[in-house]
Design a protein around this motif. Structure first.
Motif, PDB file in Angstrom:
ATOM      1  N   PHE A  17     -16.728 -56.397  58.734  1.00 55.74           N
ATOM      2  CA  PHE A  17     -16.103 -57.583  58.159  1.00 55.74           C
ATOM      3  C   PHE A  17     -16.946 -58.844  58.315  1.00 55.74           C
ATOM      4  O   PHE A  17     -16.832 -59.761  57.516  1.00 55.74           O
ATOM      5  N   ALA A  18     -17.753 -58.918  59.358  1.00 55.41           N
ATOM      6  CA  ALA A  18     -18.506 -60.143  59.632  1.00 55.41           C
ATOM      7  C   ALA A  18     -19.889 -59.813  60.184  1.00 55.41           C
ATOM      8  O   ALA A  18     -20.315 -60.366  61.190  1.00 55.41           O
ATOM      9  N   GLU A  19     -20.593 -58.928  59.513  1.00 59.03           N
ATOM     10  CA  GLU A  19     -21.884 -58.459  60.013  1.00 59.03           C
ATOM     11  C   GLU A  19     -22.867 -59.592  60.274  1.00 59.03           C
ATOM     12  O   GLU A  19     -23.436 -59.688  61.361  1.00 59.03           O
ATOM     13  N   PRO A 165      -7.315 -48.848  59.277  1.00 60.27           N
ATOM     14  CA  PRO A 165      -8.570 -49.554  59.574  1.00 60.27           C
ATOM     15  C   PRO A 165      -9.764 -48.975  58.804  1.00 60.27           C
ATOM     16  O   PRO A 165     -10.656 -49.714  58.383  1.00 60.27           O
ATOM     17  N   ALA A 166      -9.772 -47.655  58.610  1.00 60.60           N
ATOM     18  CA  ALA A 166     -10.872 -47.045  57.850  1.00 60.60           C
ATOM     19  C   ALA A 166     -10.846 -47.532  56.406  1.00 60.60           C
ATOM     20  O   ALA A 166     -11.897 -47.821  55.819  1.00 60.60           O
ATOM     21  N   LEU A 167      -9.660 -47.657  55.832  1.00 57.65           N
ATOM     22  CA  LEU A 167      -9.532 -48.164  54.470  1.00 57.65           C
ATOM     23  C   LEU A 167      -9.977 -49.616  54.384  1.00 57.65           C
ATOM     24  O   LEU A 167     -10.649 -50.017  53.429  1.00 57.65           O
ATOM     25  N   MET A 168      -9.622 -50.405  55.373  1.00 56.34           N
ATOM     26  CA  MET A 168     -10.064 -51.810  55.403  1.00 56.34           C
ATOM     27  C   MET A 168     -11.581 -51.891  55.506  1.00 56.34           C
ATOM     28  O   MET A 168     -12.221 -52.707  54.828  1.00 56.34           O
ATOM     29  N   THR A 169     -12.168 -51.047  56.342  1.00 55.69           N
ATOM     30  CA  THR A 169     -13.623 -51.017  56.492  1.00 55.69           C
ATOM     31  C   THR A 169     -14.279 -50.575  55.193  1.00 55.69           C
ATOM     32  O   THR A 169     -15.274 -51.165  54.748  1.00 55.69           O
ATOM     33  N   THR A 171     -13.125 -50.910  52.198  1.00 57.05           N
ATOM     34  CA  THR A 171     -12.988 -52.016  51.247  1.00 57.05           C
ATOM     35  C   THR A 171     -14.038 -53.097  51.512  1.00 57.05           C
ATOM     36  O   THR A 171     -14.659 -53.606  50.577  1.00 57.05           O
ATOM     37  N   ALA A 172     -14.237 -53.429  52.787  1.00 56.57           N
ATOM     38  CA  ALA A 172     -15.234 -54.451  53.132  1.00 56.57           C
ATOM     39  C   ALA A 172     -16.632 -54.026  52.683  1.00 56.57           C
ATOM     40  O   ALA A 172     -17.388 -54.830  52.122  1.00 56.57           O
ATOM     41  N   MET A 174     -17.362 -51.877  50.289  1.00 57.11           N
ATOM     42  CA  MET A 174     -17.409 -51.847  48.826  1.00 57.11           C
ATOM     43  C   MET A 174     -17.576 -53.257  48.251  1.00 57.11           C
ATOM     44  O   MET A 174     -18.299 -53.448  47.268  1.00 57.11           O
ATOM     45  N   ILE A 175     -16.942 -54.228  48.860  1.00 58.96           N
ATOM     46  CA  ILE A 175     -17.099 -55.620  48.414  1.00 58.96           C
ATOM     47  C   ILE A 175     -18.541 -56.065  48.617  1.00 58.96           C
ATOM     48  O   ILE A 175     -19.148 -56.671  47.737  1.00 58.96           O
ATOM     49  N   ARG A 176     -19.115 -55.746  49.775  1.00 65.25           N
ATOM     50  CA  ARG A 176     -20.524 -56.103  50.026  1.00 65.25           C
ATOM     51  C   ARG A 176     -21.443 -55.381  49.044  1.00 65.25           C
ATOM     52  O   ARG A 176     -22.408 -55.957  48.556  1.00 65.25           O
ATOM     53  N   ARG A 177     -21.165 -54.109  48.805  1.00 57.87           N
ATOM     54  CA  ARG A 177     -21.987 -53.331  47.886  1.00 57.87           C
ATOM     55  C   ARG A 177     -21.946 -53.951  46.484  1.00 57.87           C
ATOM     56  O   ARG A 177     -22.969 -54.092  45.839  1.00 57.87           O
ATOM     57  N   ARG A 178     -20.755 -54.325  46.047  1.00 57.15           N
ATOM     58  CA  ARG A 178     -20.614 -54.938  44.730  1.00 57.15           C
ATOM     59  C   ARG A 178     -21.376 -56.270  44.668  1.00 57.15           C
ATOM     60  O   ARG A 178     -22.024 -56.569  43.674  1.00 57.15           O
ATOM     61  N   ALA A 179     -21.326 -57.038  45.769  1.00 58.34           N
ATOM     62  CA  ALA A 179     -22.054 -58.314  45.801  1.00 58.34           C
ATOM     63  C   ALA A 179     -23.555 -58.096  45.704  1.00 58.34           C
ATOM     64  O   ALA A 179     -24.267 -58.869  45.067  1.00 58.34           O
ATOM     65  N   MET A 180     -24.045 -57.017  46.329  1.00 60.94           N
ATOM     66  CA  MET A 180     -25.485 -56.698  46.260  1.00 60.94           C
ATOM     67  C   MET A 180     -25.886 -56.283  44.853  1.00 60.94           C
ATOM     68  O   MET A 180     -26.976 -56.594  44.395  1.00 60.94           O
ATOM     69  N   LYS A 181     -24.987 -55.603  44.173  1.00 64.35           N
ATOM     70  CA  LYS A 181     -25.289 -55.145  42.812  1.00 64.35           C
ATOM     71  C   LYS A 181     -25.337 -56.321  41.838  1.00 64.35           C
ATOM     72  O   LYS A 181     -26.167 -56.362  40.938  1.00 64.35           O
TER      73      LYS A 181
END
Length: 183
Positions: A17-19, A165-169, A171-172, A174-181
């Protein structure tokens, strides 16, 4: 934050969530003389050391124990030192400020998050199915057998406690991956 003379424990908000904030926080603490030693339950264990101007980066890569030396050598050749790992999957490296980043372009960052999202997504799916089975069997058992109903309900609760928690992770990542794309 708990501390003694040589060690300190700090809470983590979770690298999923906050790498970047987590790694920056570890860098600031290294400047104050507290260097990352290991992962700890819901946080990090730090050790007292000489203040250093360090940057930290995290890599999500499943490494077999037999391949760990070669894996670490790749980073050492680029100026990074292996600090610690959480299992065979999460690895933290440090380097002096100014060292070229581990993930310097969008494509490698995209791959990093894709790899992790896939494995966390599988875990989330498995435990969601376990939760559904547990709760479904609870409803099916009804009042026929209270012991079986309790066991099924516990199965559903445990499955949910891991799946959420695994689903939340997932999702986080996937959001980062989409931002990179998109970047």
């Amino acid at each position: 934050m708990r501390k003694n003379k040589t060690h300190r424990y700090i809470i983590s908000w979770g690298t999923a969530f906050a790498e970047q904030k987590e790694m920056q926080k570890l860098g600031r603490l290294a400047q104050q003389g507290w260097q990352l030693e290991s992962f700890s339950f819901l946080g990090y264990r730090l050790r007292k050391a000489e203040p250093q101007d360090l940057i930290y980066e995290i890599d999500y890569h499943t490494i077999q124990p037999s391949d760990m030396d070669d894996y670490v050598e790749t980073f050492v050749a680029a100026g990074w030192n292996h600090v610690c790992s959480a299992g065979a999957r999460i690895h933290v490296f440090s380097a002096p400020t100014g060292t070229a980043p581990i993930y310097s372009d969008r494509n490698t960052s995209y791959e990093k998050y894709s790899r992790t999202a896939k494995s966390v997504g599988i875990i989330a799916l498995i435990f969601a199915i376990i939760a559904l089975i547990g709760f479904g069997l609870t409803a099916y058992a009804g009042n026929k057998d209270s012991y079986a109903q309790s066991v099924y309900f516990l199965l559903g609760v445990v499955g949910s406690a891991i799946a959420l928690p695994a689903l939340m992770t997932y999702t986080a990542f996937m959001i980062r991956r989409r931002a990179m794309k998109k970047a």
